[in-house]
Design a protein around this motif. Structure first.
Motif: not given
Length: 74
Positions: A39, A58-62, A67, A70, A73-74
């Protein structure tokens, strides 16, 4: 992490990518931005901005609707 090696782009295995490379853009000396995840680099290529400017880091998103617990971001 495994990427698509330039020598694996050929008409038999990747015909669309091969055609795009022949008729479009071919990065002869391309380098990833940091962090080197999909991303982040896709956004940098598409916008021309580094992560500090485009905000994708990052490739994660909140998504609180998915959720709400959470929050990092991880």
């Amino acid at each position: 992490m495994v990427g698509l090696r330039p020598d694996s782009i050929n008409p038999q295995n990747t015909p669309n990518i091969y055609r795009l490379r022949q008729q479009g853009v071919n990065y002869l000396n391309g380098h990833a931005v940091f962090p080197t995840v999909t991303r982040v680099n896709s956004a940098a290529i598409a916008t021309g901005y580094y992560p500090g400017k485009n905000g994708i880091v990052s490739n994660s998103m909140y998504v609180p609707q998915v959720n709400f617990q959470k929050t990092q971001m991880t």
